[in-house]
Design a protein around this motif. Structure first.
Motif: not given
Length: 795
Positions: A572-596
């Motif tokens: 990637g770095w020596f043989y290529g010309t691509d760049a680094v661009d990593i994106s955070i698209d979504t973040v989901k928050h959950s909690k555990a239903d411990v009585t299920a």
């Protein structure tokens, strides 16, 4: 480095191969491309170069020794010389001719390489630009005049000059293990380095100072010298265009330089006759410098100013220098020089660190130059190999260029003796870079004509480390990941891989210097780790000191010595010309239903029917095997192999589905009190990452919690193996998260930080959690041939 001006280095290399980025193992898929091995992209290991990256058991290299006598004509700015070259054929090949480099022909209008580029008409030009059109129409008189080329008995040898190269026919082929000595006489006019447009930023020549009428001479690439012959390329006789620089064989030098008697000479190696060239006072100062920990001026500013009042000197003096196991030789001469020196101890060995400079550079050089030289060789020795030579020299030459044990650097103050911080830092920057080149490529002797980045990039990497250890506030670039992002975000048509011929690179400094240095620093800081990477880099330096490495030798050694598969990085770095661009698209928050409560609480019994016997579709192989009377099937030869399944497949035995049952056990149960307490307050975050730039990197996250605390978490680059475009990762946290940020310390050269932060995390959802039962076989998809019939006794 090549021709550095202030904060940037220009230097050059050669050769190009197909981009590994374009060679895809699984082109239509989202995986199995970026992590594939380089494989046949790298040359096949052999007895000369091993798969580990080390020299092989039959590694060889040529040797060239030089005995040179030359004289500097100060009045006519002409250099005349004679040299005896002894060339050792250490290869397994028979050589019928030799190739030599005539680098001074670069300044000739008839014998230069004549590599032309576009020159659109400008709206305004200077007269010097127009004069070049006329000069190119005829012979300007520059370049080598070869006046004699004979063997040591005086018999002429046939030769051919092809631009900046000279081919010498041998009367008798030079067999393996043999050597040949021959004589070359030559002369040429020295270029005025101040005429930049005329001579293209000449590395060697002279600089004139009108106020006193004297010249400073930088004599570089100044003698006909042997081309390198090696296992990886044969003769390296690509033309010298001023970009891709040099590759040379190691050898021993004896050089006698006859110059005006009041000149001071500095050169590669050690002077053999200071007693004859220095005054008694100067000699005493030289002796004092041998044990001095601060620079001692052998020639003072007052003495240099006094000497500068004289223009021209008919008297001559010869300085004799020797240098062993070097690939080249350069020197400087002037009556305008101040000269200082001090001892520097490197790994228990004394090295004389020295500087030569005129009054223009005195305010900066007298304070910083020699100490910067000492700092450089000590720091590079820690990161590569101990400095092996007896001297290290910095010459103020209003340029940046390197040779064994001697370098030419800028660093002039204002006329009133003042200087600003930029002028000081520019001098230190280039001194470190050029002195550092004694290690790469003067010792670790890569092919600059072929691969500029192998010396410029590696040297720029160590230069960055050395600057950082000079002063933590030094304005370093060419190392930090953030410093390369402006280059890497350019349109693809303006980029080329690092593995590119130097004549074809648009942005030389960013490509061959900074991108390489940044890549190595990312390996050190982010991917491999400091201690392990430093150890591996020292191993590469040790393996290839005083040898000729190739890119594959570097790549393989760093993998071999770190235990890391880094082919994805080289690809990637020596043989290529691509760049680094990593994106955070979504973040989901959950909690555990411990009585299920699980849907299945109890074990159940199921009955399974065997499927219709499957023997596969009829095909030509089965038909021909049946028809061939010479074939006896093993189950026919040995009927004890015929069990229930063999008979069932041939409908010779039936199966009662109601007779055999399988108990499917419940796999989960409700959490107990301990489990509920353990998971009730945990926070779970699912993050979707996209690879928008194409170049993969580790995912480095900074979690900011609602209580204001922070945490750094790193996910290795291998997370992209199964999907190179998208990654979904779930994290369990003890506290609620306010925001999450990618690459918080700018470690990965991400070109777009706008998509690296996610702060709008929605209200949490719930997911069910149960307790896993121990030693329970999974229920879904039970194979009846394994389960339903496990109770059936085979006949």
């Amino acid at each position: 480095m090549k021709r550095i001006s202030l904060f940037f280095a220009l230097s050059f290399s050669a050769f190009s191969i197909a981009s590994a980025q374009d060679i895809k193992n699984n082109a239509n898929s989202n995986h199995a491309n970026k992590f594939e091995q380089l494989g046949t992209i790298l040359p096949t290991p052999n007895e000369y170069r091993t798969a580990s990256g080390a020299p092989g058991p039959k590694y060889w290299q040529m040797r060239a020794d030089y005995d040179i006598k030359c004289e500097l004509d100060e009045i006519n700015n002409k250099l005349t010389g004679t040299e005896i070259i002894t060339y050792y054929n250490n290869s397994p090949d028979v050589l019928s001719y030799l190739w030599m480099q005539l680098d001074e022909n670069q300044h000739s209008t008839v014998n230069n390489a004549n590599y032309q580029t576009s020159n659109p008409m400008q709206t305004q030009v200077t007269d010097k630009v127009l004069d070049r059109f006329d000069e190119r129409k005829s012979d300007n008189g520059y370049g080598f005049n070869i006046t004699k080329l004979t063997d040591v008995t005086g018999k002429s040898l046939k030769y051919y000059i092809n631009k900046t190269m000279m081919k010498v026919d041998l009367p008798t082929p030079l067999k393996p293990g043999q050597k040949i000595s021959f004589v070359v006489d030559w002369n040429y006019k020295l270029a005025n380095r101040g005429e930049f447009l005329r001579f293209g930023g000449a590395r060697g020549g002279y600089e004139n100072f009108p106020e006193d009428g004297n010249n400073n001479y930088t004599i570089t690439q100044w003698y006909p010298r042997m081309c390198k012959y090696g296992d990886e390329i044969g003769w390296q006789n690509h033309q010298f265009t001023g970009t891709g620089e040099f590759t040379l064989s190691f050898g021993n030098f004896k050089v006698q330089m006859t110059v005006p008697a009041d000149h001071i000479v500095g050169a590669t190696g050690e002077c053999q006759n200071y007693a004859a060239t220095l005054s008694a006072t100067q000699m005493a100062r030289w002796q004092k410098a041998q044990n001095a920990d601060q620079p001692v001026q052998i020639v003072t500013l007052d003495e240099a100013l006094s000497a500068s009042k004289v223009k021209g000197n008919s008297k001559k003096k010869t300085w004799i220098y020797k240098a062993d196991n070097v690939r080249d030789f350069a020197w400087t001469s002037s009556r305008r020089f101040v000269w200082d020196a001090m001892r520097t101890i490197v790994n228990g060995k004394k090295v004389m660190t020295m500087s030569y400079y005129a009054k223009e550079a005195y305010p900066i050089y007298s304070k910083f130059s020699t100490k910067a030289v000492a700092h450089t060789i000590k720091t590079y020795s820690n990161f590569s190999i101990p400095y092996p030579y007896p001297v290290a020299i910095s010459v103020e030459g209003n340029q940046g260029m390197e040779y064994p044990m001697i370098s030419f650097n800028p660093g002039r103050a204002e006329k009133d003796g003042s200087y600003n911080e930029g002028q000081k830092n520019a001098a230190i920057f280039v001194i470190i870079h050029e002195v550092g080149h004694t290690f790469f490529p003067m010792i670790v002797n890569s092919d600059e004509r072929q691969w500029t980045w192998m010396d410029e990039g590696l040297n720029s990497y160590l230069q960055y480390l050395t600057q950082e250890l000079w002063d933590n506030k030094f304005p370093s670039n060419g190392g930090p990941a953030w410093s390369i992002t402006d280059y890497m975000k350019l349109p693809k048509e303006q980029l080329e891989p690092i593995m590119t011929n130097s004549e074809n690179i648009n942005n030389f400094g960013a490509n061959a210097y900074s991108k390489v240095a940044t890549g190595l620093n990312i390996l050190r800081e982010t991917i491999v780790g400091r201690e392990l990477f430093d150890n591996a880099f020292r191993e590469y330096s040790k393996r290839w000191a005083f040898k000729h490495p190739t890119p594959a030798d570097l790549f393989r050694t760093l993998e071999d010595a770190t235990g890391e598969d880094l082919d994805w990085f080289w690809r990637g770095w020596f043989y290529g010309t691509d760049a680094v661009d990593i994106s955070i698209d979504t973040v989901k928050h959950s909690k555990a239903d411990v009585t299920a409560v699980p849907a299945q609480l109890k074990d159940t019994v199921v009955y399974r029917a065997l499927p219709t016997p499957q023997v596969g579709p009829e095909d030509i192989s089965k038909m021909r095997n049946r028809e061939d009377k010479n074939i006896v099937f093993e189950t026919d030869r040995d009927t004890s192999l015929r069990d229930f399944y063999w008979r069932y497949a041939r409908e010779m035995e039936k199966y009662d589905t109601a007779k055999y049952a399988v108990t499917v056990r419940a796999q989960t149960e409700p959490l107990d009190a301990e489990g509920q307490q353990k998971y009730a307050n945990k926070n779970f975050y699912e993050i979707t990452f996209s690879n928008k730039g194409g170049l993969i990197m580790p995912i480095i996250l900074e979690w900011t919690y609602k209580d204001g605390t922070k945490e750094i978490e790193k996910i290795p680059v291998q997370v992209w193996r199964k999907n190179e475009n998208k990654v979904i990762k779930t994290f369990m946290k003890d506290k609620e998260v306010a925001s999450v940020k990618l690459d918080p310390y700018n470690e990965t050269a991400d070109i777009n930080t706008a998509n690296n932060t996610y702060g709008d995390i929605k209200e949490s959802s719930r997911f069910k959690v149960f307790k896993q039962k121990q030693n329970v076989t999974p229920a879904p998809g039970i194979n009846p041939m394994q389960k339903a019939m496990e109770k059936k006794k085979a006949f």
